[in-house]
Write a protein that holds these residues in place. Structure first.
Motif, PDB file in Angstrom:
ATOM      1  N   GLY A  58      38.821  -5.824  36.781  1.00 11.29           N
ATOM      2  CA  GLY A  58      39.537  -5.691  35.520  1.00 11.29           C
ATOM      3  C   GLY A  58      39.021  -6.581  34.414  1.00 11.29           C
ATOM      4  N   GLU A  59      38.019  -7.420  34.705  1.00 11.19           N
ATOM      5  CA  GLU A  59      37.459  -8.338  33.711  1.00 11.19           C
ATOM      6  C   GLU A  59      35.933  -8.275  33.754  1.00 11.19           C
ATOM      7  OE1 GLU A  59      39.132 -12.310  33.944  1.00 11.19           O
ATOM      8  OE2 GLU A  59      40.910 -11.485  34.926  1.00 11.19           O
ATOM      9  N   PRO A  60      35.348  -7.131  33.385  1.00 10.60           N
ATOM     10  CA  PRO A  60      33.892  -6.993  33.501  1.00 10.60           C
ATOM     11  C   PRO A  60      33.132  -7.976  32.623  1.00 10.60           C
ATOM     12  CG  PRO A  60      34.859  -5.079  32.408  1.00 10.60           C
ATOM     13  CD  PRO A  60      35.990  -5.937  32.850  1.00 10.60           C
ATOM     14  N   ASP A  61      31.940  -8.319  33.090  1.00  8.38           N
ATOM     15  CA  ASP A  61      30.998  -9.170  32.355  1.00  8.38           C
ATOM     16  C   ASP A  61      29.992  -8.294  31.623  1.00  8.38           C
ATOM     17  OD1 ASP A  61      31.759 -11.770  32.970  1.00  8.38           O
ATOM     18  OD2 ASP A  61      30.301 -12.043  34.568  1.00  8.38           O
ATOM     19  N   THR A  62      29.329  -8.871  30.631  1.00 13.73           N
ATOM     20  CA  THR A  62      28.126  -8.251  30.078  1.00 13.73           C
ATOM     21  C   THR A  62      26.956  -8.744  30.919  1.00 13.73           C
ATOM     22  OG1 THR A  62      27.701 -10.085  28.584  1.00 13.73           O
ATOM     23  CG2 THR A  62      29.071  -8.260  27.726  1.00 13.73           C
ATOM     24  N   TYR A  63      25.802  -8.100  30.774  1.00 14.10           N
ATOM     25  CA  TYR A  63      24.622  -8.574  31.495  1.00 14.10           C
ATOM     26  C   TYR A  63      24.309 -10.019  31.113  1.00 14.10           C
ATOM     27  CZ  TYR A  63      23.811  -3.842  33.149  1.00 14.10           C
ATOM     28  OH  TYR A  63      23.949  -2.622  33.770  1.00 14.10           O
ATOM     29  N   ALA A  64      24.479 -10.369  29.833  1.00 18.93           N
ATOM     30  CA  ALA A  64      24.212 -11.746  29.375  1.00 18.93           C
ATOM     31  C   ALA A  64      25.195 -12.726  30.013  1.00 18.93           C
ATOM     32  CB  ALA A  64      24.279 -11.824  27.859  1.00 18.93           C
ATOM     33  N   ALA A  65      26.469 -12.364  30.065  1.00 21.88           N
ATOM     34  CA  ALA A  65      27.469 -13.247  30.684  1.00 21.88           C
ATOM     35  C   ALA A  65      27.218 -13.366  32.185  1.00 21.88           C
ATOM     36  CB  ALA A  65      28.875 -12.724  30.416  1.00 21.88           C
ATOM     37  N   PHE A  66      26.796 -12.274  32.809  1.00 28.38           N
ATOM     38  CA  PHE A  66      26.479 -12.315  34.234  1.00 28.38           C
ATOM     39  C   PHE A  66      25.279 -13.224  34.475  1.00 28.38           C
ATOM     40  CE2 PHE A  66      24.109 -10.047  37.771  1.00 28.38           C
ATOM     41  CZ  PHE A  66      24.765 -10.721  38.791  1.00 28.38           C
ATOM     42  N   ALA A  67      24.242 -13.141  33.623  1.00 32.49           N
ATOM     43  CA  ALA A  67      23.081 -14.028  33.758  1.00 32.49           C
ATOM     44  C   ALA A  67      23.521 -15.482  33.646  1.00 32.49           C
ATOM     45  CB  ALA A  67      22.028 -13.692  32.707  1.00 32.49           C
ATOM     46  N   ALA A  68      24.409 -15.776  32.699  1.00 33.62           N
ATOM     47  CA  ALA A  68      24.922 -17.143  32.542  1.00 33.62           C
ATOM     48  C   ALA A  68      25.722 -17.558  33.771  1.00 33.62           C
ATOM     49  CB  ALA A  68      25.776 -17.236  31.282  1.00 33.62           C
ATOM     50  N   ARG A  69      26.528 -16.646  34.300  1.00 32.68           N
ATOM     51  CA  ARG A  69      27.313 -16.928  35.508  1.00 32.68           C
ATOM     52  C   ARG A  69      26.388 -17.267  36.679  1.00 32.68           C
ATOM     53  NH1 ARG A  69      32.702 -14.920  37.241  1.00 32.68           N
ATOM     54  NH2 ARG A  69      32.881 -13.814  35.275  1.00 32.68           N
ATOM     55  N   CYS A  70      25.181 -16.672  36.662  1.00 33.84           N
ATOM     56  CA  CYS A  70      24.171 -16.933  37.701  1.00 33.84           C
ATOM     57  C   CYS A  70      23.425 -18.247  37.459  1.00 33.84           C
ATOM     58  CB  CYS A  70      23.152 -15.796  37.761  1.00 33.84           C
ATOM     59  SG  CYS A  70      23.811 -14.252  38.406  1.00 33.84           S
ATOM     60  N   GLY A  71      23.716 -18.921  36.347  1.00 33.01           N
ATOM     61  CA  GLY A  71      23.057 -20.183  36.033  1.00 33.01           C
ATOM     62  C   GLY A  71      21.735 -20.019  35.310  1.00 33.01           C
ATOM     63  N   ARG A  72      21.422 -18.798  34.868  1.00 35.44           N
ATOM     64  CA  ARG A  72      20.166 -18.530  34.163  1.00 35.44           C
ATOM     65  C   ARG A  72      20.451 -17.670  32.943  1.00 35.44           C
ATOM     66  NH1 ARG A  72      15.805 -16.618  38.339  1.00 35.44           N
ATOM     67  NH2 ARG A  72      14.639 -16.446  36.407  1.00 35.44           N
ATOM     68  N   PRO A  73      21.033 -18.265  31.899  1.00 31.81           N
ATOM     69  CA  PRO A  73      21.460 -17.471  30.745  1.00 31.81           C
ATOM     70  C   PRO A  73      20.353 -16.680  30.058  1.00 31.81           C
ATOM     71  CG  PRO A  73      21.734 -19.825  30.337  1.00 31.81           C
ATOM     72  CD  PRO A  73      21.337 -19.675  31.762  1.00 31.81           C
ATOM     73  N   ALA A  74      19.110 -17.111  30.171  1.00 35.22           N
ATOM     74  CA  ALA A  74      18.007 -16.380  29.546  1.00 35.22           C
ATOM     75  C   ALA A  74      17.496 -15.237  30.413  1.00 35.22           C
ATOM     76  CB  ALA A  74      16.856 -17.331  29.228  1.00 35.22           C
ATOM     77  N   ALA A  75      17.984 -15.126  31.634  1.00 31.10           N
ATOM     78  CA  ALA A  75      17.469 -14.148  32.596  1.00 31.10           C
ATOM     79  C   ALA A  75      18.292 -12.856  32.593  1.00 31.10           C
ATOM     80  CB  ALA A  75      17.427 -14.764  33.983  1.00 31.10           C
ATOM     81  N   VAL A  76      18.502 -12.300  31.418  1.00 29.78           N
ATOM     82  CA  VAL A  76      19.332 -11.102  31.307  1.00 29.78           C
ATOM     83  C   VAL A  76      18.689  -9.924  32.041  1.00 29.78           C
ATOM     84  CG1 VAL A  76      20.385  -9.466  29.695  1.00 29.78           C
ATOM     85  CG2 VAL A  76      20.361 -11.909  29.160  1.00 29.78           C
ATOM     86  N   ARG A  77      17.387  -9.750  31.896  1.00 29.77           N
ATOM     87  CA  ARG A  77      16.722  -8.645  32.610  1.00 29.77           C
ATOM     88  C   ARG A  77      16.783  -8.834  34.117  1.00 29.77           C
ATOM     89  NH1 ARG A  77      12.044  -5.647  29.524  1.00 29.77           N
ATOM     90  NH2 ARG A  77      12.785  -5.928  27.409  1.00 29.77           N
ATOM     91  N   ALA A  78      16.631 -10.065  34.575  1.00 32.37           N
ATOM     92  CA  ALA A  78      16.726 -10.335  36.017  1.00 32.37           C
ATOM     93  C   ALA A  78      18.140 -10.037  36.517  1.00 32.37           C
ATOM     94  CB  ALA A  78      16.335 -11.777  36.318  1.00 32.37           C
ATOM     95  N   ALA A  79      19.135 -10.347  35.713  1.00 33.78           N
ATOM     96  CA  ALA A  79      20.516 -10.052  36.084  1.00 33.78           C
ATOM     97  C   ALA A  79      20.726  -8.542  36.174  1.00 33.78           C
ATOM     98  CB  ALA A  79      21.475 -10.673  35.080  1.00 33.78           C
TER      99      ALA A  79
END
Length: 173
Positions: A102-123
């Protein structure tokens, strides 16, 4: 090392048939909205890919799917999953399991959640390579513009999942 056999079963869900492949310990190797187990096997890492798959009528993991469809969106949270890849993907798949229903992330927020905010494509790649759909909820990640982005099982299935979770997720304060 010879891969071990696995088991599979299918259950009907509102967006279509959902099939799961589990190892002998019951951990999900692959899952998705298909009635054909052959659609799932190519996404299983070669080190985990079973030598053969026995199709059975029911697997205990499908009880979690049935509960999820009935509105218990947390029922999938503790289902064991086995996936292999490099360290970032394996970590990202674990992080995906922490994105609340019920609280989806964006790819950018997911990358940040993974500890790599610049890694949007990797996310985004972690979502695309996820073999355990639903249990590793890659459907909870959206494009930066709020659009659905892609989903292996089709955007209508992703839309149904997001709407279902929004309707049934616990309210957070």
């Amino acid at each position: 090392m010879t891969p071990l056999p696995a088991r599979s079963a299918t259950v009907d869900t509102p967006p279509g048939p959902f099939t799961v492949v589990v190892d002998r310990g019951g951990a999900v190797l692959a899952s998705g909205w298909t009635a054909d187990v052959a659609d799932l096997l190519p996404v299983v890492h070669r080190a985990l890919r079973p030598a053969w798959v026995e199709e059975v009528e029911h697997l205990p993991v499908l009880d979690a799917v049935t509960a999820f469809v009935a509105g218990d969106v947390a029922a999938i949270d503790d289902v064991p999953v086995r996936q292999r890849s490099g360290p970032f993907l394996e970590d990202a798949w674990e992080v995906l399991r922490t994105v609340p229903a019920g609280e989806p992330d964006t790819y950018a927020a997911f990358a940040a959640r993974c500890g790599r905010p610049a890694a949007v494509r990797a996310a985004a790649n972690a979502c695309a390579r996820n073999a355990a759909a639903l249990f590793v909820p890659c459907h909870r990640v959206l494009g930066s513009d709020g659009g659905l982005g892609g989903f292996r099982w089709g955007t209508p299935v992703k839309r149904w999942l997001l709407d279902h979770e929004a309707a049934h997720a616990p309210v957070t304060v």
